[in-house]
Design an enzyme around this catalytic site. Structure first.
Site, PDB file in Angstrom:
ATOM      1  N   LYS A 104     -18.283 -19.947  -7.269  1.00  0.00           N
ATOM      2  CA  LYS A 104     -17.131 -20.836  -7.429  1.00  0.00           C
ATOM      3  C   LYS A 104     -16.853 -21.080  -8.918  1.00  0.00           C
ATOM      4  O   LYS A 104     -17.767 -21.413  -9.678  1.00  0.00           O
ATOM      5  CB  LYS A 104     -17.418 -22.171  -6.727  1.00  0.00           C
ATOM      6  CG  LYS A 104     -16.239 -23.099  -6.768  1.00  0.00           C
ATOM      7  CD  LYS A 104     -16.525 -24.416  -6.070  1.00  0.00           C
ATOM      8  CE  LYS A 104     -15.394 -25.365  -6.400  1.00  0.00           C
ATOM      9  NZ  LYS A 104     -15.810 -26.740  -6.440  1.00  0.00           N
ATOM     10  N   PHE A 120      10.382  -4.537   5.670  1.00  0.00           N
ATOM     11  CA  PHE A 120      11.059  -5.820   5.676  1.00  0.00           C
ATOM     12  C   PHE A 120      11.287  -6.222   4.226  1.00  0.00           C
ATOM     13  O   PHE A 120      10.518  -5.816   3.348  1.00  0.00           O
ATOM     14  CB  PHE A 120      10.211  -6.890   6.385  1.00  0.00           C
ATOM     15  CG  PHE A 120      10.477  -6.971   7.868  1.00  0.00           C
ATOM     16  CD1 PHE A 120      10.072  -5.955   8.707  1.00  0.00           C
ATOM     17  CD2 PHE A 120      11.142  -8.061   8.406  1.00  0.00           C
ATOM     18  CE1 PHE A 120      10.326  -6.016  10.070  1.00  0.00           C
ATOM     19  CE2 PHE A 120      11.400  -8.144   9.760  1.00  0.00           C
ATOM     20  CZ  PHE A 120      10.995  -7.119  10.597  1.00  0.00           C
ATOM     21  N   ILE A 127       1.514  -0.596   0.445  1.00  0.00           N
ATOM     22  CA  ILE A 127       1.150   0.061   1.711  1.00  0.00           C
ATOM     23  C   ILE A 127       2.332   0.834   2.295  1.00  0.00           C
ATOM     24  O   ILE A 127       2.217   1.985   2.707  1.00  0.00           O
ATOM     25  CB  ILE A 127       0.640  -1.003   2.722  1.00  0.00           C
ATOM     26  CG1 ILE A 127      -0.572  -1.718   2.123  1.00  0.00           C
ATOM     27  CG2 ILE A 127       0.294  -0.374   4.063  1.00  0.00           C
ATOM     28  CD1 ILE A 127      -0.950  -3.007   2.811  1.00  0.00           C
ATOM     29  N   LYS A 151      15.101  -2.134  -2.592  1.00  0.00           N
ATOM     30  CA  LYS A 151      13.723  -1.926  -2.110  1.00  0.00           C
ATOM     31  C   LYS A 151      13.646  -0.679  -1.238  1.00  0.00           C
ATOM     32  O   LYS A 151      12.697   0.093  -1.302  1.00  0.00           O
ATOM     33  CB  LYS A 151      13.288  -3.128  -1.270  1.00  0.00           C
ATOM     34  CG  LYS A 151      12.210  -3.953  -1.923  1.00  0.00           C
ATOM     35  CD  LYS A 151      11.899  -5.223  -1.172  1.00  0.00           C
ATOM     36  CE  LYS A 151      11.457  -6.270  -2.185  1.00  0.00           C
ATOM     37  NZ  LYS A 151      11.323  -7.597  -1.654  1.00  0.00           N
ATOM     38  N   ASN A 194       0.158 -16.440   1.414  1.00  0.00           N
ATOM     39  CA  ASN A 194       1.536 -16.908   1.581  1.00  0.00           C
ATOM     40  C   ASN A 194       1.719 -17.520   2.971  1.00  0.00           C
ATOM     41  O   ASN A 194       0.775 -17.593   3.745  1.00  0.00           O
ATOM     42  CB  ASN A 194       2.519 -15.756   1.336  1.00  0.00           C
ATOM     43  CG  ASN A 194       2.251 -14.613   2.294  1.00  0.00           C
ATOM     44  OD1 ASN A 194       2.433 -14.754   3.500  1.00  0.00           O
ATOM     45  ND2 ASN A 194       1.769 -13.497   1.763  1.00  0.00           N
ATOM     46  N   ASP A 207       1.551  -9.112  -3.535  1.00  0.00           N
ATOM     47  CA  ASP A 207       1.800  -8.067  -4.535  1.00  0.00           C
ATOM     48  C   ASP A 207       0.667  -7.981  -5.543  1.00  0.00           C
ATOM     49  O   ASP A 207       0.437  -6.942  -6.148  1.00  0.00           O
ATOM     50  CB  ASP A 207       3.113  -8.355  -5.274  1.00  0.00           C
ATOM     51  CG  ASP A 207       4.316  -8.072  -4.380  1.00  0.00           C
ATOM     52  OD1 ASP A 207       4.235  -7.129  -3.585  1.00  0.00           O
ATOM     53  OD2 ASP A 207       5.314  -8.821  -4.466  1.00  0.00           O
TER      54      ASP A 207
END
Ligand code: PMT
Length: 399
Positions: free
Chosen positions: A288, A322, A307, A336, A209, A278
């Site tokens: 590959k 966060f 975690i 959350k 990300n 996630d």
């Protein structure tokens, strides 16, 4: 007051309070600091360079274009040398020039050329202080991270009474001492995750990300500056290790969990700022993957370990999460917080380009439990480096 080995660059600008800075210089030297002095032309009208040279024990710097100075300690060396730059008195003119990022004399140039902390100690007529331009300038430089010490209120040299007097040398010395020696997190161990995780699909492809690590690294730096022992568990990012921080680099969520499990054994605070993937590929290919005909490809994913949830349920530390959301930010963050059974969650809106992922600024809604009640504090928008200090101080206050 102990300032031994601290390198303080004292900048004087034009103002009647300049004569008081001689006493400040004397106090700093007495406390063990190494002091170098830079004076503007205006300052030299109020106090002689010779006085400041005698008190600091070093030649005074006053010229941007002095070939002798550039050969010895030129403006870039001076900017790097200092641990802290204190401009006292800071005139309205100097504050305006610093706000605009001008580099038209040695002191202003130093402020542009340094990455070190800068404190301004304003001193001016009360009307000049109240002026909208001065106030806007002060707010701008404060947002950029300058410390603003004072001004005080009282009778002024010109006969006016009001806000604008320079705070006394003893108070400036106390603020410098507090700047270097304020360590409220002494004896605490903070573990902080930062950056993205990278989940392998095959040797050349992966899931990840946009996290740059800036938010988590700023929190690590703030906690270390406030005296904590800090372990930073970081996914791959392009940032240097913050000063005084132990950094452990990882790639995947599984690796991050493994390191966090052992790092948090005796931790006081855990801050999960990493953008942990996630999901990961159920089976990463050793070779590959080849294109398979003209049809699409179905990639089977499985969930990564959580975690933060693991720490909240296995460790006895204060757990801060966060929440990176693009809609219903507050509601999703609170959900959350419950789901992961943590004491605090910092919600940011990552649909915005001015904050959140990769930007230098952030804005947070921080939800936390206080005596069984849910409370909320808004922080920012401001630089991540500044916001991190506010967050660390909040965590330390409510944990
Ligand atoms: O790195 P920057 O570019 O500075 O950007 C900062 C940031 C946007 C990444 C940061 O402010 C932020 O929001 N970090 C959390 C990102 C995230 O993964 O949020 P989430 O809502 O998906 O996860 C919730 C919490 O659980 C987070 O504390 C996360 O670290 C934690 N988590 C999530 C999944 C997982 N498997 N394990 C976890 O510990």
């Amino acid at each position: 007051m102990n300032l031994s080995h601290k390198k303080i660059l004292l900048g004087l600008t034009g103002g009647i309070a300049a004569y008081k800075v001689a006493d400040l210089c004397r106090q700093l030297i007495k406390a063990g600091a190494e002091v170098r002095v830079v004076m503007t032309n205006g300052a030299k009208a109020f106090i002689t360079p010779l006085t400041m040279q005698a008190l600091s024990g070093n030649p005074v710097h006053d010229d941007l274009l002095d070939p002798n100075a550039e050969a010895a300690m030129g403006h870039i060396e001076l900017a790097k040398w200092a641990d802290l730059i204190v401009v006292a008195p800071a005139s309205a003119d100097f504050i305006a020039r610093a706000t605009a990022g001008m580099a038209d004399d040695l002191l202003a140039t130093l402020c542009v050329a340094t990455s070190k902390p800068i404190a301004l100690v304003p001193a001016m007529n009360q009307q000049m202080w109240a002026n909208k331009a001065t106030q806007a300038n002060i707010q701008t430089v404060a947002k950029r991270g300058f410390h603003i010490w004072g001004p005080a209120s009282g009778e002024q040299a010109c006969g006016d009474v009001g806000l604008g007097r320079m705070i006394e040398p003893v108070e400036i010395a106390e603020k410098i001492d507090e700047f270097f020696n304020h360590k409220p997190l002494k004896n605490q161990h903070w573990v902080i995750t930062a950056g993205p995780t990278v989940e392998k699909i095959d040797p050349v492809r992966f899931l990840t990300n946009r996290s740059s690590g800036k938010m988590g690294y700023s929190i690590a730096q703030a906690a270390a500056n406030l005296g904590a022992k800090v372990t930073l568990v970081s996914g791959p990012v392009n940032l240097d290790t913050p000063n005084g921080v132990k950094r452990i680099m990882v790639r995947s969520a599984s690796e991050m969990l493994k390191v966090v499990e052992s790092a948090t054994e005796k931790a006081d605070v855990f801050v999960a700022c990493a953008a942990v993937s996630d999901y990961r590929a159920k089976e990463a290919s050793e070779q590959k993957m080849k294109k398979q005909g003209d049809d699409g490809l179905v990639l089977e994913l499985e969930q990564n370990p959580d975690i933060l949830k693991w720490v909240a349920s296995h460790r006895n530390c204060y757990a801060v999460g966060f929440a990176a959301e693009t809609q219903n930010v507050s509601d999703y963050a609170q959900a959350k917080m419950k789901r992961k059974a943590i004491q605090m969650i910092c919600a940011n809106d990552v649909s915005r380009s001015d904050i959140g992922f990769a930007s230098d600024q952030n804005e947070l809604k921080v939800f936390y439990q206080n005596n069984g009640e849910l409370e909320m504090v808004s922080l920012g928008p401001e630089l991540k480096s500044l916001l991190a200090f506010e967050l660390v101080e909040l965590i330390n206050k409510v944990k």
